[in-house]
Design an enzyme around this catalytic site. Structure first.
Site, PDB file in Angstrom:
ATOM      1  N   THR A 140      -3.158 -79.534 -24.661  1.00 48.62           N
ATOM      2  CA  THR A 140      -3.900 -78.913 -25.757  1.00 48.62           C
ATOM      3  C   THR A 140      -4.951 -77.935 -25.238  1.00 48.62           C
ATOM      4  O   THR A 140      -5.460 -78.104 -24.124  1.00 48.62           O
ATOM      5  CB  THR A 140      -4.592 -80.016 -26.578  1.00 48.62           C
ATOM      6  OG1 THR A 140      -5.521 -79.424 -27.481  1.00 48.62           O
ATOM      7  CG2 THR A 140      -5.355 -80.998 -25.693  1.00 48.62           C
ATOM      8  N   ASP A 141      -5.300 -76.969 -26.086  1.00 54.23           N
ATOM      9  CA  ASP A 141      -6.386 -76.035 -25.721  1.00 54.23           C
ATOM     10  C   ASP A 141      -7.747 -76.736 -25.684  1.00 54.23           C
ATOM     11  O   ASP A 141      -8.715 -76.221 -25.122  1.00 54.23           O
ATOM     12  CB  ASP A 141      -6.425 -74.838 -26.678  1.00 54.23           C
ATOM     13  CG  ASP A 141      -6.573 -75.205 -28.147  1.00 54.23           C
ATOM     14  OD1 ASP A 141      -6.663 -76.410 -28.471  1.00 54.23           O
ATOM     15  OD2 ASP A 141      -6.595 -74.276 -28.986  1.00 54.23           O
ATOM     16  N   GLU A 142      -7.817 -77.947 -26.277  1.00 50.04           N
ATOM     17  CA  GLU A 142      -9.108 -78.651 -26.340  1.00 50.04           C
ATOM     18  C   GLU A 142      -9.618 -79.068 -24.975  1.00 50.04           C
ATOM     19  O   GLU A 142     -10.788 -79.433 -24.838  1.00 50.04           O
ATOM     20  CB  GLU A 142      -8.991 -79.894 -27.226  1.00 50.04           C
ATOM     21  CG  GLU A 142      -8.703 -79.560 -28.651  1.00 50.04           C
ATOM     22  CD  GLU A 142      -8.906 -80.750 -29.572  1.00 50.04           C
ATOM     23  OE1 GLU A 142      -9.548 -81.726 -29.160  1.00 50.04           O
ATOM     24  OE2 GLU A 142      -8.423 -80.684 -30.700  1.00 50.04           O
TER      25      GLU A 142
ATOM     26  N   TYR B  35     -10.554 -87.966 -27.053  1.00 51.45           N
ATOM     27  CA  TYR B  35      -9.168 -87.471 -27.066  1.00 51.45           C
ATOM     28  C   TYR B  35      -8.984 -86.348 -26.035  1.00 51.45           C
ATOM     29  O   TYR B  35      -8.095 -86.426 -25.164  1.00 51.45           O
ATOM     30  CB  TYR B  35      -8.786 -86.966 -28.470  1.00 51.45           C
ATOM     31  CG  TYR B  35      -7.589 -86.031 -28.455  1.00 51.45           C
ATOM     32  CD1 TYR B  35      -6.314 -86.508 -28.131  1.00 51.45           C
ATOM     33  CD2 TYR B  35      -7.742 -84.671 -28.728  1.00 51.45           C
ATOM     34  CE1 TYR B  35      -5.221 -85.644 -28.086  1.00 51.45           C
ATOM     35  CE2 TYR B  35      -6.647 -83.803 -28.700  1.00 51.45           C
ATOM     36  CZ  TYR B  35      -5.391 -84.292 -28.372  1.00 51.45           C
ATOM     37  OH  TYR B  35      -4.316 -83.442 -28.325  1.00 51.45           O
TER      38      TYR B  35
ATOM     39  N   LYS C 287      -6.729 -86.027 -22.523  1.00 49.37           N
ATOM     40  CA  LYS C 287      -5.690 -84.996 -22.317  1.00 49.37           C
ATOM     41  C   LYS C 287      -6.021 -84.190 -21.046  1.00 49.37           C
ATOM     42  O   LYS C 287      -5.129 -83.863 -20.259  1.00 49.37           O
ATOM     43  CB  LYS C 287      -5.598 -84.059 -23.538  1.00 49.37           C
ATOM     44  CG  LYS C 287      -5.016 -84.699 -24.781  1.00 49.37           C
ATOM     45  CD  LYS C 287      -3.583 -85.210 -24.626  1.00 49.37           C
ATOM     46  CE  LYS C 287      -2.571 -84.108 -24.452  1.00 49.37           C
ATOM     47  NZ  LYS C 287      -1.167 -84.654 -24.491  1.00 49.37           N
TER      48      LYS C 287
HETATM   49  P1  NAD Z   1       1.443 -87.185 -33.322  1.00 47.49           P
HETATM   50  O1  NAD Z   1       0.277 -88.116 -33.350  1.00 47.49           O
HETATM   51  O2  NAD Z   1       1.972 -86.626 -34.594  1.00 47.49           O
HETATM   52  O3  NAD Z   1       2.674 -87.884 -32.569  1.00 47.49           O
HETATM   53  C1  NAD Z   1       2.504 -88.624 -31.398  1.00 47.49           C
HETATM   54  C2  NAD Z   1       3.796 -89.415 -31.153  1.00 47.49           C
HETATM   55  O4  NAD Z   1       3.643 -90.132 -29.924  1.00 47.49           O
HETATM   56  C3  NAD Z   1       4.079 -90.469 -32.245  1.00 47.49           C
HETATM   57  O5  NAD Z   1       5.442 -90.442 -32.585  1.00 47.49           O
HETATM   58  C4  NAD Z   1       3.716 -91.789 -31.590  1.00 47.49           C
HETATM   59  O6  NAD Z   1       4.457 -92.884 -32.076  1.00 47.49           O
HETATM   60  C5  NAD Z   1       4.032 -91.487 -30.126  1.00 47.49           C
HETATM   61  N1  NAD Z   1       3.256 -92.326 -29.202  1.00 47.49           N
HETATM   62  C6  NAD Z   1       1.909 -92.512 -29.177  1.00 47.49           C
HETATM   63  N2  NAD Z   1       1.572 -93.349 -28.182  1.00 47.49           N
HETATM   64  C7  NAD Z   1       2.737 -93.700 -27.552  1.00 47.49           C
HETATM   65  C8  NAD Z   1       3.055 -94.521 -26.451  1.00 47.49           C
HETATM   66  N3  NAD Z   1       2.096 -95.180 -25.782  1.00 47.49           N
HETATM   67  N4  NAD Z   1       4.346 -94.637 -26.081  1.00 47.49           N
HETATM   68  C9  NAD Z   1       5.332 -93.983 -26.754  1.00 47.49           C
HETATM   69  N5  NAD Z   1       5.092 -93.192 -27.808  1.00 47.49           N
HETATM   70  C10 NAD Z   1       3.809 -93.049 -28.209  1.00 47.49           C
HETATM   71  O7  NAD Z   1       1.004 -86.022 -32.317  1.00 47.49           O
HETATM   72  P2  NAD Z   1       1.385 -84.474 -32.333  1.00 47.49           P
HETATM   73  O8  NAD Z   1       0.396 -83.749 -33.153  1.00 47.49           O
HETATM   74  O9  NAD Z   1       2.823 -84.317 -32.597  1.00 47.49           O
HETATM   75  O10 NAD Z   1       1.072 -84.110 -30.802  1.00 47.49           O
HETATM   76  C11 NAD Z   1       2.093 -84.243 -29.820  1.00 47.49           C
HETATM   77  C12 NAD Z   1       1.556 -83.761 -28.482  1.00 47.49           C
HETATM   78  O11 NAD Z   1       1.137 -82.408 -28.588  1.00 47.49           O
HETATM   79  C13 NAD Z   1       0.342 -84.545 -27.982  1.00 47.49           C
HETATM   80  O12 NAD Z   1       0.454 -84.683 -26.586  1.00 47.49           O
HETATM   81  C14 NAD Z   1      -0.844 -83.637 -28.322  1.00 47.49           C
HETATM   82  O13 NAD Z   1      -1.900 -83.840 -27.433  1.00 47.49           O
HETATM   83  C15 NAD Z   1      -0.211 -82.271 -28.150  1.00 47.49           C
HETATM   84  N6  NAD Z   1      -0.788 -81.168 -28.947  1.00 47.49           N
HETATM   85  C16 NAD Z   1      -0.939 -81.299 -30.293  1.00 47.49           C
HETATM   86  C17 NAD Z   1      -1.407 -80.202 -31.031  1.00 47.49           C
HETATM   87  C18 NAD Z   1      -1.548 -80.270 -32.542  1.00 47.49           C
HETATM   88  O14 NAD Z   1      -2.014 -79.310 -33.147  1.00 47.49           O
HETATM   89  N7  NAD Z   1      -1.146 -81.343 -33.202  1.00 47.49           N
HETATM   90  C19 NAD Z   1      -1.731 -79.009 -30.371  1.00 47.49           C
HETATM   91  C20 NAD Z   1      -1.575 -78.937 -28.982  1.00 47.49           C
HETATM   92  C21 NAD Z   1      -1.088 -80.017 -28.274  1.00 47.49           C
HETATM   93  O1  DAU Z   2      -6.327 -77.542 -30.731  1.00 50.48           O
HETATM   94  C1  DAU Z   2      -5.254 -78.426 -30.597  1.00 50.48           C
HETATM   95  C2  DAU Z   2      -5.589 -79.759 -31.244  1.00 50.48           C
HETATM   96  O2  DAU Z   2      -5.495 -79.549 -32.654  1.00 50.48           O
HETATM   97  C3  DAU Z   2      -4.666 -80.887 -30.802  1.00 50.48           C
HETATM   98  O3  DAU Z   2      -4.877 -81.157 -29.446  1.00 50.48           O
HETATM   99  C4  DAU Z   2      -4.920 -82.169 -31.616  1.00 50.48           C
HETATM  100  O4  DAU Z   2      -3.960 -83.156 -31.288  1.00 50.48           O
HETATM  101  C5  DAU Z   2      -4.818 -81.831 -33.094  1.00 50.48           C
HETATM  102  O5  DAU Z   2      -5.138 -82.974 -33.874  1.00 50.48           O
HETATM  103  C6  DAU Z   2      -5.760 -80.678 -33.445  1.00 50.48           C
HETATM  104  O6  DAU Z   2      -7.138 -81.098 -33.281  1.00 50.48           O
HETATM  105  P1  DAU Z   2      -8.273 -80.700 -34.353  1.00 50.48           P
HETATM  106  O7  DAU Z   2      -9.349 -81.692 -34.227  1.00 50.48           O
HETATM  107  O8  DAU Z   2      -8.604 -79.254 -34.258  1.00 50.48           O
HETATM  108  O9  DAU Z   2      -7.400 -80.904 -35.720  1.00 50.48           O
HETATM  109  P2  DAU Z   2      -7.738 -81.580 -37.110  1.00 50.48           P
HETATM  110  O10 DAU Z   2      -6.539 -81.353 -37.971  1.00 50.48           O
HETATM  111  O11 DAU Z   2      -8.224 -82.970 -36.977  1.00 50.48           O
HETATM  112  O12 DAU Z   2      -8.946 -80.695 -37.666  1.00 50.48           O
HETATM  113  C7  DAU Z   2      -8.868 -79.273 -37.731  1.00 50.48           C
HETATM  114  C8  DAU Z   2     -10.258 -78.756 -38.125  1.00 50.48           C
HETATM  115  O13 DAU Z   2     -10.517 -79.151 -39.489  1.00 50.48           O
HETATM  116  C9  DAU Z   2     -11.393 -79.341 -37.308  1.00 50.48           C
HETATM  117  O14 DAU Z   2     -12.376 -78.340 -37.130  1.00 50.48           O
HETATM  118  C10 DAU Z   2     -11.946 -80.480 -38.183  1.00 50.48           C
HETATM  119  C11 DAU Z   2     -11.713 -79.945 -39.577  1.00 50.48           C
HETATM  120  N1  DAU Z   2     -11.462 -80.934 -40.649  1.00 50.48           N
HETATM  121  C12 DAU Z   2     -10.529 -81.910 -40.435  1.00 50.48           C
HETATM  122  C13 DAU Z   2     -10.203 -82.807 -41.425  1.00 50.48           C
HETATM  123  C14 DAU Z   2      -9.189 -83.906 -41.203  1.00 50.48           C
HETATM  124  C15 DAU Z   2     -12.090 -80.798 -41.880  1.00 50.48           C
HETATM  125  O15 DAU Z   2     -12.932 -79.888 -42.093  1.00 50.48           O
HETATM  126  N2  DAU Z   2     -11.769 -81.674 -42.882  1.00 50.48           N
HETATM  127  C16 DAU Z   2     -10.858 -82.680 -42.714  1.00 50.48           C
HETATM  128  O16 DAU Z   2     -10.621 -83.439 -43.674  1.00 50.48           O
END
Ligand code: NAD
Ligand code: DAU
Length: 333
Positions: A122-124, A149, A153
């Site tokens: 992630t960019d975080e 989190y 990562k």
């Molecule tokens: P998600 O929470 O929707 O899915 C995570 C999946 O991993 C689930 O299916 C869960 O059951 C599985 N999981 C969790 N712990 C596990 C374990 N110990 N063993 C096996 N499976 C396990 O997450 P997502 O949003 O799809 O993110 C997927 C990946 O992408 C993560 O590594 C996250 O850090 C990265 N990522 C997410 C975003 C975003 O915007 N959501 C952006 C950049 C990177």
């Molecule tokens: O940047 C990549 C990341 O993006 C991934 O690594 C994470 O897995 C993914 O969850 C996401 O993280 P964020 O914390 O940015 O996403 P989230 O959807 O939780 O929130 C997006 C923004 O919206 C953040 O600034 C918090 C805000 N927010 C979130 C919720 C749930 C609100 O203002 N209201 C809300 O109800």
């Protein structure tokens, strides 16, 4: 030539979209390794070709299960993680186990069996950027994570880099910005607001709502990962982003108007502790070295399709909604 891929976390949001993408765009076969935590949903893989996809329900930190699966794969694409910042603020424990011990376990198996490894990050990991300066993250930005989190990562990325340098594991890393699209858990910002509006609840903005996220459609994330898998240089990191910066307030106003409501029909709620201000990705390396381009260049079009998906697939998200909102209510959010 077709490959056999081990996709960890393939029942989650991005992992399941990646599985759908691979089936459409390649001849590869896939084993999904997923623990099916609260965030994993086997129905996200329903209807996929059984001769090309199989699901193994297990923990990525379970070395006995992981070993043979990694041995038989041509490549591991490691999505599995605890992914939600708010949850990591309430209880960091599962984040350390899944994100650090899980990644370590997979790396050890990749090392033993000489399997190609791609780590999804992630960019975080880079921390946050100021709101009033156009600077963006690049592959050389120093790590500075803010939340439990993002700290786990960042740690998992560093493990991958160490296993490349010390043990010669054939790994690449990608750090992507915020994804949106179908099958994202209702705890996350965009699906939470869409499903709130379907339920007649006003959207919730943390703090002033000025925080900026760099939105990319999940299908563009998938195509970038495939490009890195096919053409990336071993040992390298690639940033994935599609120039999609928007403030949270802008996103909420857009969702409201696209769902036929007044743009001002939202509430401000308690801010997230340590809330990162702004993320922004400079994806020049991915574009120039690997020739990758996003397909979804218009956020409104992608958001409209996402709203339609949640309207059409209530049976997918409904079972999670009440418990998710109850958790937020406890936190005053
Ligand atoms: P998600 O929470 O929707 O899915 C995570 C999946 O991993 C689930 O299916 C869960 O059951 C599985 N999981 C969790 N712990 C596990 C374990 N110990 N063993 C096996 N499976 C396990 O997450 P997502 O949003 O799809 O993110 C997927 C990946 O992408 C993560 O590594 C996250 O850090 C990265 N990522 C997410 C975003 C975003 O915007 N959501 C952006 C950049 C990177
Ligand atoms: O940047 C990549 C990341 O993006 C991934 O690594 C994470 O897995 C993914 O969850 C996401 O993280 P964020 O914390 O940015 O996403 P989230 O959807 O939780 O929130 C997006 C923004 O919206 C953040 O600034 C918090 C805000 N927010 C979130 C919720 C749930 C609100 O203002 N209201 C809300 O109800």
């Amino acid at each position: 030539m077709s490959r056999h891929l081990l996709v960890t976390g393939g029942a989650g949001f991005i992992g399941s979209n990646f599985v759908h993408h691979v089936l459409t765009h390649t001849d590869d076969t896939i084993t999904v390794l997923d623990k099916l935590t609260y965030a994993g949903d086997g129905t996200s893989l329903k209807g996929l070709l059984e001769d090309r996809v199989q699901l193994v329900v297990a923990d990525v930190a379970d070395a006995a299960t992981v070993g043979p699966l990694v041995a038989e794969a041509d490549a591991v694409i490691h999505f599995a993680a605890e992914s939600h910042n708010d949850n990591s603020l309430h209880d960091p424990t599962p984040f350390l186990q899944a994100n650090l011990v899980g990644t370590f376990t997979l790396l050890e198996a990749a090392r033993k069996h000489g399997t190609r490894f791609h780590h999804i990050s992630t960019d975080e990991v880079y921390g946050d950027l100021p709101l009033d300066d156009p600077v963006r993250f690049t592959e050389t930005t120093p790590y500075n994570p803010s939340s439990p989190y993002s700290a786990t990562k960042a740690g998992s990325d560093l493990l991958v880099r160490a296993w490349v340098r010390s043990f010669g594991v054939a790994a690449t890393i990608s750090n992507c910005s915020n994804n949106y699209g179908p099958r994202q858990h209702v705890e996350k910002f965009i699906p939470r607001q869409i499903t709130n509006l379907i339920d007649g609840i006003r959207p919730r903005l943390y703090g002033a709502g000025q925080n900026v996220r760099d939105w990319i459609h999940v299908d563009d994330h998938s195509s970038a990962v495939l490009a890195i898998l096919d053409r990336g240089t071993i040992g390298e990191t690639y940033l994935i982003g599609a120039d999609g910066e928007k403030s949270n307030q802008q996103v909420v106003e857009l969702i409201l108007t696209m769902m036929g409501r007044e743009g001002t029909d939202y509430d401000h709620v308690a801010d997230r502790a340590g809330h990162d201000l702004r993320y922004a990705i400079d994806a020049t390396r991915l574009r120039t070295e690997l020739g990758w381009q996003p397909v979804f260049r218009d956020f409104e079009t992608g958001l409209g399709a996402t709203i339609d998906w949640y309207r059409d697939n209530e049976s997918w998200w409904r079972p999670q909604k009440a418990a998710t909102e109850a958790k937020y209510a406890q936190a005053g959010q």
